[in-house]
Design a protein around this motif. Structure first.
Motif, short mmCIF file in Angstrom:
data_model
loop_
_atom_site.label_atom_id
_atom_site.label_comp_id
_atom_site.label_asym_id
_atom_site.label_seq_id
_atom_site.Cartn_x
_atom_site.Cartn_y
_atom_site.Cartn_z
N UNK A 147 0.80 -1.21 0.00
CA UNK A 147 0.00 0.00 0.00
C UNK A 147 0.84 1.27 0.00
N UNK A 148 2.14 1.13 0.08
CA UNK A 148 2.99 2.31 0.22
C UNK A 148 4.05 2.45 -0.87
N UNK A 149 3.82 1.77 -1.98
CA UNK A 149 4.71 1.92 -3.13
C UNK A 149 3.87 2.11 -4.39
N UNK A 150 2.92 3.08 -4.37
CA UNK A 150 2.06 3.25 -5.54
C UNK A 150 2.84 3.71 -6.76
N UNK A 151 2.34 3.29 -7.92
CA UNK A 151 2.95 3.66 -9.19
C UNK A 151 1.87 4.28 -10.07
N UNK A 152 2.27 4.91 -11.15
CA UNK A 152 1.30 5.51 -12.06
C UNK A 152 0.70 4.46 -13.00
N UNK A 153 -0.49 4.73 -13.46
CA UNK A 153 -1.10 3.86 -14.47
C UNK A 153 -0.22 3.79 -15.71
N UNK A 154 0.38 4.91 -16.08
CA UNK A 154 1.22 4.94 -17.28
C UNK A 154 2.41 4.01 -17.12
N UNK A 155 3.03 4.00 -15.94
CA UNK A 155 4.19 3.13 -15.75
C UNK A 155 3.79 1.66 -15.80
N UNK A 156 2.61 1.35 -15.32
CA UNK A 156 2.11 -0.02 -15.38
C UNK A 156 1.91 -0.45 -16.83
N UNK A 157 1.31 0.43 -17.62
CA UNK A 157 1.09 0.12 -19.03
C UNK A 157 2.42 -0.02 -19.77
N UNK A 158 3.30 0.94 -19.54
CA UNK A 158 4.59 0.91 -20.23
C UNK A 158 5.44 -0.28 -19.82
N UNK A 159 5.26 -0.74 -18.58
CA UNK A 159 6.03 -1.88 -18.10
C UNK A 159 5.52 -3.22 -18.61
N UNK A 160 4.33 -3.22 -19.21
CA UNK A 160 3.77 -4.44 -19.79
C UNK A 160 2.68 -5.04 -18.94
N UNK A 161 1.46 -5.07 -19.46
CA UNK A 161 0.32 -5.60 -18.72
C UNK A 161 0.28 -7.12 -18.70
N UNK B 93 -11.65 7.60 -12.33
CA UNK B 93 -11.37 6.35 -13.03
C UNK B 93 -12.33 6.07 -14.17
N UNK B 94 -13.61 6.45 -14.03
CA UNK B 94 -14.58 6.11 -15.07
C UNK B 94 -14.36 6.87 -16.37
N UNK B 95 -13.53 7.90 -16.34
CA UNK B 95 -13.29 8.66 -17.57
C UNK B 95 -11.80 8.74 -17.91
N UNK B 96 -11.01 7.84 -17.34
CA UNK B 96 -9.57 7.85 -17.54
C UNK B 96 -9.19 6.93 -18.71
N UNK B 97 -8.56 7.48 -19.74
CA UNK B 97 -8.21 6.70 -20.92
C UNK B 97 -7.24 5.57 -20.60
N UNK B 98 -6.36 5.79 -19.64
CA UNK B 98 -5.40 4.74 -19.28
C UNK B 98 -6.09 3.58 -18.57
N UNK B 99 -7.10 3.88 -17.75
CA UNK B 99 -7.92 2.82 -17.16
C UNK B 99 -8.57 2.01 -18.27
N UNK B 100 -9.08 2.70 -19.29
CA UNK B 100 -9.70 2.02 -20.41
C UNK B 100 -8.73 1.10 -21.12
N UNK B 101 -7.50 1.54 -21.31
CA UNK B 101 -6.49 0.72 -21.97
C UNK B 101 -6.20 -0.54 -21.14
N UNK B 102 -6.12 -0.37 -19.83
CA UNK B 102 -5.87 -1.50 -18.95
C UNK B 102 -7.04 -2.48 -18.98
#
Length: 264
Positions: A89-103, A121-130
């Protein structure tokens, strides 16, 4: 040795629009975040917390109490300690880094509730990609309480969909939802009558749209209980949805079972 990684997607929202051109305080619910995360770790999975901006979610004050842990003070304290101090719970990362790191490295994804996902979240394009990745790969996709509203992000233009809902233009919202990958799926989400309790006693204001209304407009087959705040989990293909805060343990169990089944 870890069985695999599960992505936990949190919100960064701290306030939500309500009718009358006002804002109410919001955040993520403690039990909805921690109970599934702890269950995943206990089952041998590594939890990776990601948010839009990479900062730790704010816990909604309305959820920060033993009442959401069946009035078990020890369970509440353990949950609070986990959220405050655990590595997951104490090492959060960005959605972009998760996507770039490979889903492909993630075996499943989980979205907790609290009203915060309705804001970002309901209107976040990166959430949609995930979400589209997990949908196309048929990997367990679990969302709890208000969390299932994040499924709207998988639309082509979720911002336009949300704007139509706020404007009260459900017909226009349905048009924006065409080609939504979850159309026809059975699902549940925080009910309109449960929301009224929050509006009356916590927000002291009405929201612009309720959650079943939104997912029905999107094309989902929404199922909610006849009795408010009774646990309810609906499973349809890779999608696992829980209705309310008291569905925290049941959805955690269902998600672990779905993950384990893929490894069998």
């Amino acid at each position: 040795m870890s069985k695999g990684k599960v992505l936990l997607i949190g919100s960064n929202a701290t306030r939500i629009e309500v009718q009358g051109n006002k804002w109410g305080a919001t955040g993520q619910y403690l039990n909805e975040t921690v109970v599934p995360a702890m269950a995943l770790e206990a089952a041998g999975y590594e939890v990776v917390l990601a948010t839009p901006n990479g900062s730790k979610p704010t816990i909604d004050a309305a959820s920060d109490a033993p009442v959401h842990f069946e009035n078990d003070e020890a369970a509440y304290r353990a949950a609070r300690d986990y959220y405050d101090n655990s590595p997951a719970m104490n090492a959060p990362v960005t959605l972009r880094s998760v996507i770039d790191g490979g889903l492909d490295q993630y075996d499943g994804v989980f979205f907790p509730g609290g009203q915060a996902p309705v804001v970002d979240l309901m209107q976040d394009a990166q959430v949609g990609e995930i979400l589209r990745h997990f949908h196309e790969a048929a990997k367990p996709t679990a969302l709890l309480c208000h969390g299932p509203i994040a499924l709207a992000a998988a639309m082509d233009d979720p911002r336009a969909f949300r704007a139509a809902l706020i404007a009260g233009a459900d017909d226009k919202a349905r048009e924006w939802a065409k080609s939504w990958p979850y159309a026809g799926y059975r699902m549940t989400i925080f009910s309109a009558t449960e929301e009224k309790v929050v509006e009356d006693h916590i927000l002291h204001a009405k929201m612009y749209f309720d959650m079943p209304q939104a997912l029905t407009a999107a094309g989902g087959k929404v199922e909610t209980t006849s009795v408010d705040f009774e646990p309810n989990v609906v499973i349809d293909r890779e999608l696992i949805t829980g209705q309310n805060p008291r569905s925290d343990h049941p959805i955690a169990k269902a998600l672990v079972e779905a993950l384990d089944a893929r490894q069998a």
